[in-house]
Structures are given as C-alpha cells and as structure tokens.
Design a protein around this motif. Structure first.
Motif, PDB file in Angstrom:
ATOM      1  N   GLU A  30      63.956  85.896 -19.550  1.00 25.70           N
ATOM      2  CA  GLU A  30      63.435  84.447 -18.857  1.00 25.70           C
ATOM      3  C   GLU A  30      63.924  84.747 -17.411  1.00 25.70           C
ATOM      4  OE1 GLU A  30      62.033  81.633 -20.580  1.00 25.70           O
ATOM      5  OE2 GLU A  30      63.775  82.096 -21.891  1.00 25.70           O
ATOM      6  N   VAL A  31      63.179  84.041 -16.499  1.00 23.64           N
ATOM      7  CA  VAL A  31      63.548  83.935 -14.968  1.00 23.64           C
ATOM      8  C   VAL A  31      64.233  82.856 -14.698  1.00 23.64           C
ATOM      9  CG1 VAL A  31      62.720  84.122 -12.662  1.00 23.64           C
ATOM     10  CG2 VAL A  31      61.705  85.536 -14.602  1.00 23.64           C
ATOM     11  N   HIS A  32      63.838  81.714 -15.011  1.00 27.16           N
ATOM     12  CA  HIS A  32      64.561  80.728 -14.594  1.00 27.16           C
ATOM     13  C   HIS A  32      65.682  80.575 -15.203  1.00 27.16           C
ATOM     14  CE1 HIS A  32      62.910  79.467 -18.606  1.00 27.16           C
ATOM     15  NE2 HIS A  32      63.746  78.587 -18.660  1.00 27.16           N
ATOM     16  N   GLY A  33      66.764  79.837 -14.617  1.00 24.84           N
ATOM     17  CA  GLY A  33      67.992  79.782 -15.287  1.00 24.84           C
ATOM     18  C   GLY A  33      68.841  80.959 -15.328  1.00 24.84           C
ATOM     19  N   SER A  34      68.411  82.263 -14.801  1.00 20.86           N
ATOM     20  CA  SER A  34      69.102  83.477 -14.763  1.00 20.86           C
ATOM     21  C   SER A  34      69.897  83.646 -13.454  1.00 20.86           C
ATOM     22  CB  SER A  34      68.160  84.694 -15.345  1.00 20.86           C
ATOM     23  OG  SER A  34      67.350  84.642 -14.021  1.00 20.86           O
ATOM     24  N   THR A  35      70.418  84.800 -13.496  1.00 24.04           N
ATOM     25  CA  THR A  35      71.203  85.013 -12.225  1.00 24.04           C
ATOM     26  C   THR A  35      70.700  85.903 -11.339  1.00 24.04           C
ATOM     27  OG1 THR A  35      73.327  84.445 -13.279  1.00 24.04           O
ATOM     28  CG2 THR A  35      73.371  85.841 -11.262  1.00 24.04           C
ATOM     29  N   ILE A  36      70.501  85.532 -10.132  1.00 21.42           N
ATOM     30  CA  ILE A  36      69.807  86.867  -9.151  1.00 21.42           C
ATOM     31  C   ILE A  36      70.925  87.138  -8.194  1.00 21.42           C
ATOM     32  CG2 ILE A  36      68.884  84.765  -7.447  1.00 21.42           C
ATOM     33  CD1 ILE A  36      66.429  86.720  -6.941  1.00 21.42           C
ATOM     34  N   GLY A  37      70.886  88.349  -7.931  1.00 17.53           N
ATOM     35  CA  GLY A  37      71.795  88.934  -7.002  1.00 17.53           C
ATOM     36  C   GLY A  37      71.084  89.572  -5.821  1.00 17.53           C
ATOM     37  N   ILE A  38      71.223  88.926  -4.670  1.00 20.88           N
ATOM     38  CA  ILE A  38      70.344  89.282  -3.441  1.00 20.88           C
ATOM     39  C   ILE A  38      71.118  90.159  -2.305  1.00 20.88           C
ATOM     40  CG2 ILE A  38      69.001  88.657  -1.517  1.00 20.88           C
ATOM     41  CD1 ILE A  38      68.706  85.748  -2.876  1.00 20.88           C
ATOM     42  N   ILE A  39      70.548  91.385  -2.299  1.00 16.96           N
ATOM     43  CA  ILE A  39      71.450  92.456  -1.341  1.00 16.96           C
ATOM     44  C   ILE A  39      70.611  92.295  -0.087  1.00 16.96           C
ATOM     45  CG2 ILE A  39      72.285  94.611  -1.049  1.00 16.96           C
ATOM     46  CD1 ILE A  39      72.492  95.072  -4.043  1.00 16.96           C
ATOM     47  N   GLY A  40      71.378  91.801   1.090  1.00 15.38           N
ATOM     48  CA  GLY A  40      70.845  91.772   2.271  1.00 15.38           C
ATOM     49  C   GLY A  40      70.451  90.178   2.373  1.00 15.38           C
ATOM     50  N   MET A  41      71.283  89.292   2.957  1.00 21.69           N
ATOM     51  CA  MET A  41      71.028  87.983   3.191  1.00 21.69           C
ATOM     52  C   MET A  41      70.535  87.682   4.674  1.00 21.69           C
ATOM     53  SD  MET A  41      70.509  85.068   1.586  1.00 21.69           S
ATOM     54  CE  MET A  41      71.562  84.768  -0.005  1.00 21.69           C
ATOM     55  N   GLY A  42      69.546  88.430   4.874  1.00 24.32           N
ATOM     56  CA  GLY A  42      69.154  87.968   6.421  1.00 24.32           C
ATOM     57  C   GLY A  42      67.866  87.033   6.261  1.00 24.32           C
ATOM     58  N   SER A  43      66.988  86.825   7.072  1.00 21.64           N
ATOM     59  CA  SER A  43      65.971  85.999   7.193  1.00 21.64           C
ATOM     60  C   SER A  43      65.114  86.178   5.704  1.00 21.64           C
ATOM     61  CB  SER A  43      65.106  85.726   8.363  1.00 21.64           C
ATOM     62  OG  SER A  43      64.689  87.148   8.715  1.00 21.64           O
ATOM     63  N   ILE A  44      64.659  87.321   5.609  1.00 16.78           N
ATOM     64  CA  ILE A  44      64.034  87.574   4.162  1.00 16.78           C
ATOM     65  C   ILE A  44      64.952  87.124   2.996  1.00 16.78           C
ATOM     66  CG2 ILE A  44      62.788  88.946   2.533  1.00 16.78           C
ATOM     67  CD1 ILE A  44      61.993  90.753   5.063  1.00 16.78           C
ATOM     68  N   GLY A  45      66.028  87.414   2.965  1.00 16.65           N
ATOM     69  CA  GLY A  45      66.865  87.274   1.897  1.00 16.65           C
ATOM     70  C   GLY A  45      67.134  85.763   1.495  1.00 16.65           C
ATOM     71  N   LYS A  46      67.244  84.937   2.758  1.00 15.28           N
ATOM     72  CA  LYS A  46      67.422  83.729   2.524  1.00 15.28           C
ATOM     73  C   LYS A  46      66.144  82.866   1.951  1.00 15.28           C
ATOM     74  CE  LYS A  46      70.651  83.339   6.280  1.00 15.28           C
ATOM     75  NZ  LYS A  46      70.871  83.339   7.796  1.00 15.28           N
ATOM     76  N   GLN A  47      65.091  83.521   2.387  1.00 15.81           N
ATOM     77  CA  GLN A  47      63.657  82.809   1.865  1.00 15.81           C
ATOM     78  C   GLN A  47      63.570  83.331   0.112  1.00 15.81           C
ATOM     79  OE1 GLN A  47      61.048  81.080   3.005  1.00 15.81           O
ATOM     80  NE2 GLN A  47      61.911  80.879   4.963  1.00 15.81           N
ATOM     81  N   VAL A  48      64.306  84.485  -0.173  1.00 16.80           N
ATOM     82  CA  VAL A  48      64.190  84.711  -1.525  1.00 16.80           C
ATOM     83  C   VAL A  48      65.113  83.548  -2.259  1.00 16.80           C
ATOM     84  CG1 VAL A  48      64.978  86.403  -3.312  1.00 16.80           C
ATOM     85  CG2 VAL A  48      63.655  87.185  -1.159  1.00 16.80           C
TER      86      VAL A  48
END
Ligand code: 8YV
Length: 313
Positions: free
Chosen positions: A138-156
């Motif tokens: 399942e993708v919806h409702g799961s947890t995402i960990g973003i490494i690198g919260m630059g301008s691309i990370g923010k869009q993710v």
C-alpha cells in the motif's frame, strides 16, 4: 562574436539551436593531451556528467565558464574552478517537479510490482487471471522518509501529502517551514526505522556518499522500499544487492547508479525486486528544454563576462 565551446558529448539539435550561428564546437574525445585546440576553448558545456577536475581546467588557459546541464555538480571540482576564477553554472529549480514526479513513478512501480507485472502480462505464461499473484505494498497511508529536503524533496513531500502519507525527513538541518509540507524532521536512524518508503533526494557530497550502507539497509523495515533519485554514490551497491537478495528490505528503485550505467553483468540487474531507470529524473520535454535554455544562458553570460543567471561558484 564566434566562440569556441567544448562539449563532452554531441548536443541534440534542440540544444544546438539555442547557439549563435558560427559558434564553433569541439568534442572532448577529439582532443588528445597535447592538442593545440585546448587553447581555443572559452566555454565548457558539460551535458553528460564528465568528471571535470583542476587538471582538465588547466588544459584550457582561455576558459571563461563551465556551464552544467543539470543541477548536480558533483562531477565538477567546483573548488578548483573557484580557485581559478572560472564561474560554474547549473540549472536549479527547473527540474524539481519532474524529478519529484519520477520519484513517485519509481516508488509506485516498485511498490505495486509494475515492471515485473508488465513482463508477465506480455509473456506466454499469462493465460488466466489470478488474483493471488504479485501483491504489492500500500502506498497511500504509509510512511515516507525523505532524505534531502531541498527543492526536490519538498515537491516529493507535496505529492506524498496527496497520498495521505505520514511524512518524515532528514536533512543537514531542520527546515523551519516544514509544517508547510506536513513533514516532520527526524534523525536519520529514526527515519530508517519508521519509513515504508525511503526516498533519496539529496545531493552527493562528502556527507552523503555511502550514506545508505549495510547498517542503514539492515535498519530499514523488511517491507521497506528504497528509491534513489539522487546519485548512485549515495548507496553502497554491494550492500544493496545483499539487502535485496536476503530480504533485509523488500524492493528498491534506482534512477541513478555508480557507475552509470552499471556493468551489464552487475548482479543487481538480475533481481526482480529492483526497478531501474536510465537516469530519467528530469527527462520530460518541457523540463529538459528549460534546462537547455538556462545552460546556454549561463554559458553566454560567462563568455560575455557577465554574472551567470545561476551560478554555483
Ligand atoms: C540531468 C541531473 O539528467 O540535474 C541533475 O543533476 O542529474 C539530471 O537532471 C543531468 O544533469 C543531465 O545530464
């Protein structure tokens, strides 16, 4: 004025069209060590990530600018350029949306087993529908960990919010505006512990090289999916092979590798729980066109001795 521009690879017509008639191009592979034409070069357009160190720059005594097609300049020794007074241009901000879209494309493809499903659906083995095969995560409702919260990370993060995901991130420092992205800053270890999807959206630096090593992969959930849109060097590929083949993690999706491409016999390429793309993060017609424009604008500014519209050093 006619300029002599060095290229690492031949440019596609869509990029060539942005130059002045008469501009003269030289190809890196055509110039041997003692070639006099190094002396003609006034600008270097790096298109396909050629390693560019101080020694390379010293071959070009008349070099006025290095203009990189892309945002990441880890292949260029920017300190060597700074020391020599050579400005280096790049193309930030233009590719954030496309790269975040691709992060999600690969994330979803790995989670929902799209590539292996595509292969099966085309094969002679697919003779009747079977609801018990190829179950994914399942993708919806799961947890995402973003490494690198630059301008691309923010869009993710914005896209993840649309999928009702819990969003944690790790960065050099906390972003005081992270509530805008509904993202919570955590230590790297906590991110690896809690994330169902770990996306790499950071630059390759001394700090991030080899960040996802054996320890990091062993720390991740056995059901986790790793998605790399950063640079191959952020991930230890031997450790990743062990992780994928020994079920330390469930799957991975790579847009980038080191080396790039991987040798054709590389063991990672034989794994069904790996989705791989040939560095397509920013590869949409509109984004690549915008990148080409800024690359050429940076190059022309450098040739004219003006400040580059987007300058790294
Ligand atoms: C490009 C990239 O595909 O911007 C970057 O750093 O890696 C990609 O957007 C690349 O720069 C083109 O060679």
């Amino acid at each position: 004025m006619v300029s002599h521009i060095l290229l690492d690879v031949p440019l596609p017509p869509a990029v060539l069209d942005l130059f002045e008639p008469g501009d003269t191009f030289l190809l890196l592979d055509d110039l041997s060590d003692g070639d006099d034409r190094w002396g003609l070069v006034e600008a270097y357009l790096t298109y396909g990530h050629p390693p560019t160190d101080g020694e390379t720059m010293d071959r070009m005594p008349n070099l006025k600018v290095i203009s990189n097609f892309g945002v990441g300049v880890d292949h260029i020794d920017t300190e060597a350029a700074r020391g020599r007074g050579i400005p280096v241009g790049n193309t930030p901000n233009l590719l954030d949306g496309a790269t975040a879209d691709m992060t999600f494309t690969l994330l979803m493809a790995a989670a929902r087993r799209v590539v292996i499903g595509d292969r099966f659906a085309r094969s002679p083995e697919f003779i009747h529908y079977d609801p018990s095969i190829l179950h994914g995560f399942e993708v919806h409702g799961s947890t995402i960990g973003i490494i690198g919260m630059g301008s691309i990370g923010k869009q993710v993060a914005r896209r993840a919010a649309g999928f009702d995901m819990e969003i944690v991130y790790h960065n050099r420092r906390r972003d005081p505006d992270d509530h805008i992205y509904q993202a919570r800053y955590v230590a790297l270890e906590s991110l690896l512990d809690v994330s169902d999807f770990v996306t790499l959206n950071c630059p390759l630096t001394d700090q991030t090289r080899g960040l996802i090593d054996e320890d990091a992969l062993k720390r991740m959930k056995r059901t986790a999916v790793l998605v790399n849109l950063a640079r191959g060097g952020v991930v230890d590929h031997d450790a990743l092979y062990n992780a994928l083949s020994n079920d330390w993690i469930a799957a991975a999706a790579l847009d980038v590798t080191e080396p790039e491409p991987l040798p054709r016999h590389h063991p990672l390429l034989g794994l069904d729980n790996l989705v791989i793309a040939p560095h397509l993060g920013s590869a949409t017609t509109r984004t690549r066109h915008a990148m080409a424009r800024l690359t050429v604008d940076n190059l022309k500014a450098g040739l004219a001795g003006r400040t580059l519209p987007s300058r790294v050093v």
